[in-house]
Structure formats: structure tokens, C-alpha cells
Design an enzyme around this catalytic site. Structure first.
Site, mmCIF file in Angstrom:
data_model
loop_
_atom_site.group_PDB
_atom_site.id
_atom_site.type_symbol
_atom_site.label_atom_id
_atom_site.label_comp_id
_atom_site.label_asym_id
_atom_site.label_seq_id
_atom_site.Cartn_x
_atom_site.Cartn_y
_atom_site.Cartn_z
ATOM 1 N N HIS A 42 151.674 28.446 58.060
ATOM 2 C CA HIS A 42 151.477 27.501 59.161
ATOM 3 C C HIS A 42 152.772 27.371 59.964
ATOM 4 O O HIS A 42 153.636 26.552 59.640
ATOM 5 C CB HIS A 42 151.078 26.127 58.617
ATOM 6 C CG HIS A 42 149.810 26.141 57.819
ATOM 7 N ND1 HIS A 42 149.742 26.650 56.542
ATOM 8 C CD2 HIS A 42 148.555 25.713 58.127
ATOM 9 C CE1 HIS A 42 148.511 26.530 56.083
ATOM 10 N NE2 HIS A 42 147.768 25.965 57.021
ATOM 11 N N HIS A 82 151.623 21.629 54.425
ATOM 12 C CA HIS A 82 151.342 22.973 54.924
ATOM 13 C C HIS A 82 152.463 23.463 55.836
ATOM 14 O O HIS A 82 152.645 24.667 56.016
ATOM 15 C CB HIS A 82 150.002 23.007 55.674
ATOM 16 C CG HIS A 82 149.906 22.008 56.780
ATOM 17 N ND1 HIS A 82 149.455 20.723 56.570
ATOM 18 C CD2 HIS A 82 150.216 22.092 58.097
ATOM 19 C CE1 HIS A 82 149.483 20.057 57.711
ATOM 20 N NE2 HIS A 82 149.943 20.863 58.659
ATOM 21 N N GLY A 130 150.510 19.132 48.547
ATOM 22 C CA GLY A 130 149.474 20.052 48.975
ATOM 23 C C GLY A 130 148.345 19.248 49.592
ATOM 24 O O GLY A 130 148.137 19.274 50.803
ATOM 25 N N ASP A 171 148.482 14.188 61.469
ATOM 26 C CA ASP A 171 147.146 13.629 61.679
ATOM 27 C C ASP A 171 146.290 13.727 60.418
ATOM 28 O O ASP A 171 145.528 12.809 60.097
ATOM 29 C CB ASP A 171 146.448 14.382 62.823
ATOM 30 C CG ASP A 171 147.100 14.123 64.170
ATOM 31 O OD1 ASP A 171 147.294 12.955 64.519
ATOM 32 O OD2 ASP A 171 147.417 15.108 64.867
ATOM 33 N N GLY A 172 146.390 14.861 59.719
ATOM 34 C CA GLY A 172 145.567 15.049 58.526
ATOM 35 C C GLY A 172 145.862 14.014 57.467
ATOM 36 O O GLY A 172 144.954 13.498 56.804
ATOM 37 N N ILE A 203 146.516 17.962 67.064
ATOM 38 C CA ILE A 203 145.846 19.221 66.735
ATOM 39 C C ILE A 203 145.637 19.322 65.228
ATOM 40 O O ILE A 203 146.534 19.001 64.440
ATOM 41 C CB ILE A 203 146.678 20.434 67.212
ATOM 42 C CG1 ILE A 203 146.817 20.439 68.725
ATOM 43 C CG2 ILE A 203 146.082 21.744 66.721
ATOM 44 C CD1 ILE A 203 145.529 20.712 69.475
ATOM 45 N N HIS A 277 148.365 26.638 64.431
ATOM 46 C CA HIS A 277 148.345 25.825 63.218
ATOM 47 C C HIS A 277 148.471 26.640 61.939
ATOM 48 O O HIS A 277 149.420 26.460 61.181
ATOM 49 C CB HIS A 277 147.059 24.985 63.165
ATOM 50 C CG HIS A 277 147.016 24.021 62.019
ATOM 51 N ND1 HIS A 277 146.650 24.384 60.752
ATOM 52 C CD2 HIS A 277 147.296 22.697 61.952
ATOM 53 C CE1 HIS A 277 146.713 23.338 59.946
ATOM 54 N NE2 HIS A 277 147.098 22.297 60.660
ATOM 55 N N GLU A 459 142.006 2.846 43.585
ATOM 56 C CA GLU A 459 142.283 3.697 42.424
ATOM 57 C C GLU A 459 143.097 4.938 42.790
ATOM 58 O O GLU A 459 144.056 5.298 42.098
ATOM 59 C CB GLU A 459 140.968 4.127 41.754
ATOM 60 C CG GLU A 459 140.145 2.999 41.184
ATOM 61 C CD GLU A 459 139.181 2.392 42.192
ATOM 62 O OE1 GLU A 459 138.361 1.548 41.791
ATOM 63 O OE2 GLU A 459 139.245 2.780 43.386
ATOM 64 N N PHE A 485 135.671 5.551 37.360
ATOM 65 C CA PHE A 485 136.390 5.622 38.629
ATOM 66 C C PHE A 485 137.575 6.586 38.582
ATOM 67 O O PHE A 485 138.313 6.715 39.557
ATOM 68 C CB PHE A 485 136.858 4.234 39.061
ATOM 69 C CG PHE A 485 135.730 3.250 39.222
ATOM 70 C CD1 PHE A 485 134.487 3.674 39.673
ATOM 71 C CD2 PHE A 485 135.906 1.917 38.908
ATOM 72 C CE1 PHE A 485 133.440 2.782 39.816
ATOM 73 C CE2 PHE A 485 134.857 1.010 39.041
ATOM 74 C CZ PHE A 485 133.614 1.448 39.499
ATOM 75 N N HIS A 509 136.141 0.974 29.524
ATOM 76 C CA HIS A 509 134.694 1.056 29.723
ATOM 77 C C HIS A 509 134.277 2.534 29.712
ATOM 78 O O HIS A 509 133.794 3.084 30.691
ATOM 79 C CB HIS A 509 134.274 0.371 31.029
ATOM 80 C CG HIS A 509 134.563 -1.111 31.044
ATOM 81 N ND1 HIS A 509 135.827 -1.620 30.879
ATOM 82 C CD2 HIS A 509 133.741 -2.186 31.211
ATOM 83 C CE1 HIS A 509 135.789 -2.939 30.929
ATOM 84 N NE2 HIS A 509 134.527 -3.313 31.122
ATOM 85 N N HIS A 521 128.296 3.082 36.352
ATOM 86 C CA HIS A 521 129.532 2.687 35.686
ATOM 87 C C HIS A 521 129.682 3.316 34.296
ATOM 88 O O HIS A 521 130.732 3.153 33.666
ATOM 89 C CB HIS A 521 129.586 1.162 35.540
ATOM 90 C CG HIS A 521 129.978 0.457 36.804
ATOM 91 N ND1 HIS A 521 129.370 0.698 38.011
ATOM 92 C CD2 HIS A 521 130.939 -0.479 37.049
ATOM 93 C CE1 HIS A 521 129.914 -0.077 38.942
ATOM 94 N NE2 HIS A 521 130.881 -0.791 38.379
#
Length: 715
Positions: A42, A82, A130, A171-172, A203, A277, A459, A485, A509, A521
Site C-alpha cells: 500500500h 497497511h 493488522g 478512515d478504516g 479514500i 491505495h 467487550e 461474548f 457463564h 447466552h
């Protein structure tokens, strides 16, 4: 002595031999060349962020290329990982042990320049970034650790913990949901030494983000309690530097600097487009870009004046030397605090840890209580948190269910106005020659920091923040939520395993045993799924002793995370010999030989069980003994730990030639590797009903276990 920032800035600085634009263009050239040679990568992000990097790394970042592990260095995180060639170029140019040959070997086997930065592989890389969004979240954890250590260890005139955390993000990172969790917590915790620089280039891989990313980022951060600066021209190093200077003056708020940039800056035909990119620019476009930038050096060649401008070795050595003087004074004035801080930053447990762990395990064994293993965990934590001040706990809004708090871990809180860590009552320390047992008072009165974090319903954020805390050093983080979870936390758990970080996940749990909450759950596949993560230890203890030893093993693991799977329902204590107690840490052990009915030593089968199902195995053993069928019961609280044992030990626990029957309230797939003839498990989702009803419905009864053994032996 003065603040270390002042010390660092007081070091004479040689006038740069190259202007900021040439320094930035060196990054652009290296990014273009490395991606082109690898035919992969990139280039656009490093080219766009190059001037931002000049502003931070050449003018503000406190670091020492000759000692990447210097404790009081600023932390830098490239969250949009990246764009890794930005970081590799910076490390090379400033003088880290990353020669140009490694940049030429970008993205190749066994190189130190992987596709995304990897902690522990490349000197100067603080975290493996990453998956987008985890870098900014790790940075929040790092900034939190710095703030807490400063509150705990700094004393008047001795700010020995005084550094910042800087993060570049794109942005990502902001689109990923985890960033919302991290940003909100950073604001709530008032992490004013956290500075994030947003590469706002508009972008992503699919093109201009406007159709799918319309957030008002500035207002979002303001709403989360951040200071927001900009937008500034991200291609103007001076403008970015001024914004960083303003950010460093913030009190009580982390800072976001919005930097407007063009992805692929300098490329005549690719700048500002998605084509810059994630693919090489191509030989012809690189030629045109060099011409546009006025960069006439050959590929991977950096002019001497540019190297001289970037070289941070002398400045870094001076900054660390100044800090060494400060720490020497601190050590003279506060020797116990200095020794404790050194120990903790080195990741070493107290010299008495083995003795402490043995005592806690012995107490758990002697207690022989019928309690849920989540309660057994809390009982063990009472002892460990008393002995290990570095234990930093928390829960994702389930403290009363996970039982991660103890009497030694008050809740972490911050002053509303200043953002300072709220200090609780100082330890009661007596002084006086009359009392020979009284500890001498060496330190002035100092409060106790909160050591239990309310993460809220976050979480994933909790898991990645714990990674950042562990990476920073000084604390061993643990955090709790329901086992089901763990799916939300999973990628951060994987990253902890990849980075070999000591992080402890408390998952309560753990089965259909939680009952009426139903299949959403009730964990079915989660234990097996977690066991598949390389370098993650998974423990599912059966009673107080196994739980205490699981904690001891987890805390002693410097290079791997641990997941503790704990029950909601009460579990009876499984009586065990001293020899059995000694072997729990091996992950599996012989809990019970055939009952004393003339059958001892003549076992015809082995029942393997974990957690709450151990009681079923023991009950089935008794029922089978009445039928003159002798079986051995093996408790296997940690398959991952047992798998690392010697072949001789494995054969001693699971003798060859004896059929094996596994019992666990989870999917059966993972048990066949032990050569099981049958598995009493559950390969469907659960139901909503009281736990005893579910156990009978799904066949988790001692009668069914005994019947399964008889069926195997009848074949």
C-alpha cells in the site's frame, strides 16, 4: 528535576541538512520503491502521511533508536497498519536497527518488514496493527497504563513516568466499530497524553468513502470528550507540528488532529484515487512521481543530507541520559518505589510469587467449598491482587456476574475537572521504634489508585485495550465478560496470542448451565473455538483448587494470554491427593483411580472431563464400580497446557490401550484428537430452561455417562 519533555527539548539540535519537504519525499520514495519491488503493498497512505510523520517524528517524538525498549519513550502506533512502509521508512531513517536491505525485502519471507507491522519482529514497532481499529484501541490502553503508572509512582520533583502516546489512524479505523468503544473510553478516562492524528484522505479500497462514511468525525470525538484540532493541511509539516504542540498542552482531554491529505501525494496520475491505495504505482508512474517531487535518487538510495536530517540517535541518547539522571535521583530518594517500578516494567513477578501461588492453591484445596468456579476465581484473586499490585482488573459491565473485583481493587475513577486519577486511602503504615514489627515509613503518604475498570458494554474494546496495557508494561491486565461474548472479543484475543502478551480473559457463564437465558447466552462452541487459537491457553477448572492453579499458571505465563472459562452454577469440590494437586498445572491429571472395590489398578476405560462435568465423571465412576467396571477419571482443565507436556506424561495420564470417553458441555469435535471412543457433548444450540432441566434434556447426567462407558466396553 524538570519534566522530561523539557529535558529532551533542551538538548542542542543540529540544524537539519534537508528541508521538511525532502525528508517527507524520502518516505514517499522508499514506500514507492519497496511496494514496487515486492509487487505488493500500500504505497498511497505512506505517501499521504509523510509530512505528518516529519512533523511528529522529527520535532516531537521522544524516542531512542539505540534502545527501542527505553521505558520513558513516547509510544507511536500506526493504526492504519497497511501503510506499514511509513513506519519502516521512519525506523530506518531515524537510526533503528532496520537496514535498507530489510526495506528491499519488504513483505518477503523472514524479513523484518512484514506486510503489516509486527511487534516483536521489527525494532521500534510497539504493536501489531493488522485489523483496523485495534491500533487506536491499543494506543488507548498504552495511554491508560502511562497515566496509572504516573499516578502510582511519580513523586514531587520526580516525574519518572512522563511520556505520550501518538497514533496515526485513517478512515478504516474510524469505520470499525471498535474505534467507537475506544474513543469513548479515552474521553471518559481523560487521557490527555493521547494524541491521534487522523489521515483524512477520503479514500478506501472501494473508492471515495463519501457514499458510505458520512460521520461528522469532529463532532463525534467532541461528544466523546476529546479536544479536536483542525482540519489542518496534512501536507504542511509546520501546520501539523503546531497542532501537535497545542495537543501537548491539553489538560483533561485526549486530542484528535484532523489532517487533510491526498492519498498517494506526489503521484501525477494516482494521487487522490483508490488506485494509490493497495497496489504498486508501476514503473512509469514512479518515474513520473520522482520527477514531480524533484527526487532524483535511485531506488532505495537516500542522500546523505536527508539521512543527517532524520538521524535521531544522538537526540535519543541524550533524552534517555537525562532520564537516567532523573531516575537515579528518584532511586536515591525512593529506593523501594524504584525497585518496584523496575520489576514491573521488566514483567517480572515478585520473588515470592511461587510461594504465594502455592499458599493460595493450598487454601483453595483446604477450603473444599462448593462454589461456582467464577466465585472460586474471585477467591483466588483476593490473594493474587493482594500480592501483585500490577494486577489491573475489569469487566464489560458484568462485575457482579464475572466477580473480577476484590477488596484490593477499588474502582478506577478520575477527577471531573482535572482528569487526575482519584486516589483512595493510603495503606495504613505504622511508624515507631516501640513496635519492632512496624514497617519503616519510607514514602510520604500516597493514595492507592483504582485497579478495577468499568469498561461498560464494550467487550471488543476491553480486550484490545488490555493488549495495549500489556504492551506498554507495568500492569498485568485481566477482564471479564460472559463466555458467549468472547465472539465479540475474539480478534483482539487472537492478536494477544500473536503478540505473545500476558493478558487474562475471565469468561463466566460457560455452558448451558446458566439456564434460563437461553441459547443466545449458552456457550456451545466457544471453548473448542478458543482452543484453536495458537498460543492461547484455555482453562476450564472444576473446583477451587483447579481455579487457583489456573490463575497461578496464567500469571506466570510471560509470553501468552489465557482464557479462564468459569461456571455460573455451584460445583462441588473434587477430593484429590497431594500428588494430584501437584499435577493440575500440567493441564490434566489423574483425579481418581478405580474405586476401592477390589478393582484398583485394573481400569478398563478412562473418563476425561473438564469443569462442571468432572462431578458427572466421578459419579459415573462410582456407579460403574457397583457393576464391577473399573474406570479412571482424568480431569483435564486445560487441553492446551496438557498438549505441551512430554509424551511420557501424556501416556501416564491416558494409558494406551484403554478406551477413552470425554465429557464436556460443548461441541464434540475437539475431543476426537485424544483417541476417544465416545464423547458426551452437545452439537446443537441450547434451550431456555432451568439448568437441571437442561442437563437432563441434553444427557449430562452421571447415568448417561456411565451408560456411554458401558456401551463402549460392550463393543
Amino acid at each position: 528535576m524538570a519534566n522530561t519533555d523539557t529535558l529532551a527539548s533542551s538538548t542542542p539540535v543540529v540544524e537539519a541538512a534537508a528541508p521538511a519537504s525532502r525528508m517527507a519525499n524520502a518516505i514517499r520514495a522508499l514506500a514507492m520503491d519497496a511496494v514496487q519491488q515486492a509487487n505488493s503493498g500500500h504505497p498511497g497512505a505512506p505517501m499521504g502521511m509523510a509530512d505528518m510523520a516529519v512533523a511528529l517524528w522529527a520535532r516531537h517524538l521522544k524516542h531512542n533508536p539505540r534502545n527501542p525498549a527505553w521505558f520513558d519513550r513516547d509510544r507511536f502506533v500506526l493504526s492504519n497498519g497497511h501503510g506499514s512502509m511509513l513506519l519502516y521508512a521512519l525506523l530506518h531513517l531515524t537510526g533503528y536497527a532496520l537496514p535498507i536491505e530489510e526495506l528491499k525485502n519488504f513483505r518477503q519471507l523472514h524479513s523484518k518488514t512484514a506486510g503489516h507491522p509486527e511487534h516483536g519482529i521489527t525494532p521500534g514497532v510497539e504493536t501489531t496493527t493488522g485489523p483496523l481499529g485495534q491500533g487506536i484501541t491499543n494506543a488507548v490502553g498504552m495511554a491508560l497504563a502511562e497515566k496509572l503508572l504516573a499516578a502510582e509512582f511519580n513523586r514531587p520533583n520526580f516525574p519518572v513516568v512522563d511520556h505520550r502516546t501518538y497514533v496515526f489512524l485513517g478512515d478504516g479505523c474510524l469505520m470499525e466499530g471498535i474505534s467507537h468503544e475506544a474513543v469513548a473510553l479515552a474521553g471518559a478516562w481523560k487521557l490527555d497524553k493521547l494524541v491521534a492524528l487522523y489521515d483524512d484522505n477520503g479514500i478506501s479500497i472501494d473508492g471515495k468513502v463519501a457514499p458510505w462514511f458520512i460521520d461528522n468525525t469532529a463532532l463525534r470525538f467532541v461528544a466523546s470528550g476529546w479536544q479536536v484540532l483542525g482540519p489542518v493541511d496534512g501536507q504542511d509539516a509546520e501546520a501539523v507540528s503546531k497542532a501537535i504542540e497545542e495537543a501537548k498542552a491539553s489538560q483533561g482531554k485526549p486530542t484528535l488532529i484532523i489532517c487533510k491529505t491526498a492519498i498517494g501525494k506526489g503521484s501525477p496520475n494516482r494521487a487522490g484515487t483508490a488506485k494509490a491505495h493497495g497496489e504498486p504505482l508501476g514503473a512509469e508512474e514512479i518515474k513520473l512521481t520522482r520527477e514531480a517531487l524533484g527526487w532524483d535518487a535511485a531506488p532505495f538510495e537516500i542522500p546523505e543530507d536527508v539521512y543527517a536530517a532524520w538521524d535521531a540517535k544522538a537526540k535519543g541518547l541524550a533524552a534517555e541520559a537525562d532520564w537516567d539522571v532523573l531516575f537515579a535521583g528518584y532511586k536515591a530518594a525512593h529506593p523501594q518505589l524504584a525497585a518496584e517500578l523496575t520489576r514491573r516494567m521488566q514483567g517480572e513477578l515478585p520473588a515470592s510469587f511461587a510461594e504465594t501461588a502455592a499458599r493460595i492453591a493450598s487454601e483453595a484445596h483446604d477450603l473444599a467449598a462448593t462454589v461456582a468456579s467464577r466465585k472460586a476465581s474471585q477467591l483466588a484473586l483476593e490473594g493474587f491482587t493482594a500480592a501483585l499490585p500490577e494486577l489491573l482488573g475489569g469487566s464489560a459491565d458484568l462485575t457482579g456476574s464475572n466477580l473480577t473485583n476484590t477488596s484490593h481493587t477499588p474502582a478506577l475513577r478520575f477527577e471531573a475537572e482535572t482528569g487526575a486519577v482519584v486516589l483512595g486511602a493510603a495503606p495504613d503504615r505504622k511508624a515507631g521504634a516501640e513496635d519492632e514489627k512496624a514497617a519503616p515509613v519510607e514514602e510520604p503518604p500516597h493514595g492507592v489508585i483504582g485497579r478495577h475498570i468499568n469498561y461498560g458494554v464494550r467487550e471488543f474494546g476491553m480486550a484490545a485495550i488490555m493488549n495495549g496495557v500489556a504492551l506498554h508494561g507495568g500492569y498485568i491486565p485481566y477482564g471479564g465478560t460472559f463466555l458467549t461474548f468472547s465472539d465479540y472479543s475474539r480478534n483482539a484475543i487472537r492478536m494477544a496470542a500473536l503478540m505473545k502478551q500476558r493478558v487474562v480473559h475471565v469468561f463466566t457463564h460457560d455452558s448451558i448451565g446458566l439456564g434460563e437465558d437461553g441459547p443466545t447466552h449458552q456457550s456451545i462452541e466457544h471453548a473448542a473455538s478458543l482452543r484453536l487459537i495458537p498460543n492461547l491457553d484455555v482453562w476450564r477448572p472444576a473446583d477451587t483448587a483447579e481455579t487457583a492453579i489456573a490463575w497461578a499458571v496464567a500469571l506466570a505465563q510471560k509470553n501468552r494470554p489465557t482464557a479462564l472459562l468459569l461456571s455460573r452454577q455451584n460445583l462441588p469440590y473434587a477430593p484429590k491427593s497431594e500428588d494430584a494437586l501437584d499435577h493440575i498445572a500440567s493441564g490434566a491429571y489423574v483425579l481418581s483411580e478405580p474405586a476401592d472395590v477390589g478393582l484398583k489398578g485394573k481400569a478398563r476405560a478412562v473418563i476425561i472431563a473438564t469443569g462442571s462435568e468432572v462431578q458427572l465423571a466421578l459419579a459415573a465412576q462410582k456407579q460403574l464400580a457397583e457393576l464391577k467396571i473399573a474406570v479412571r477419571v482424568v480431569s483435564m482443565p486445560s487441553t492446551t497446557t496438557f498438549d505441551r507436556q512430554s509424551l511420557a506424561y501424556k501416556k501416564a495420564v491416558l494409558p494406551e490401550g484403554l478406551p477413552r470417553i470425554a465429557v464436556e458441555m460443548g461441541v464434540t469435535d475437539g475431543w476426537w484428537k485424544y483417541g476417544c471412543a465416545a464423547v458426551v457433548g452437545i452439537d446443537t444450540y441450547g434451550e431456555s430452561a432451568p439448568a437441571p432441566v437442561l442437563f437432563k434434556h441434553f444427557g449430562f447426567t452421571s447415568e448417561n455417562v456411565a451408560a456411554t462407558v458401558r456401551k463402549v466396553l460392550s463393543k
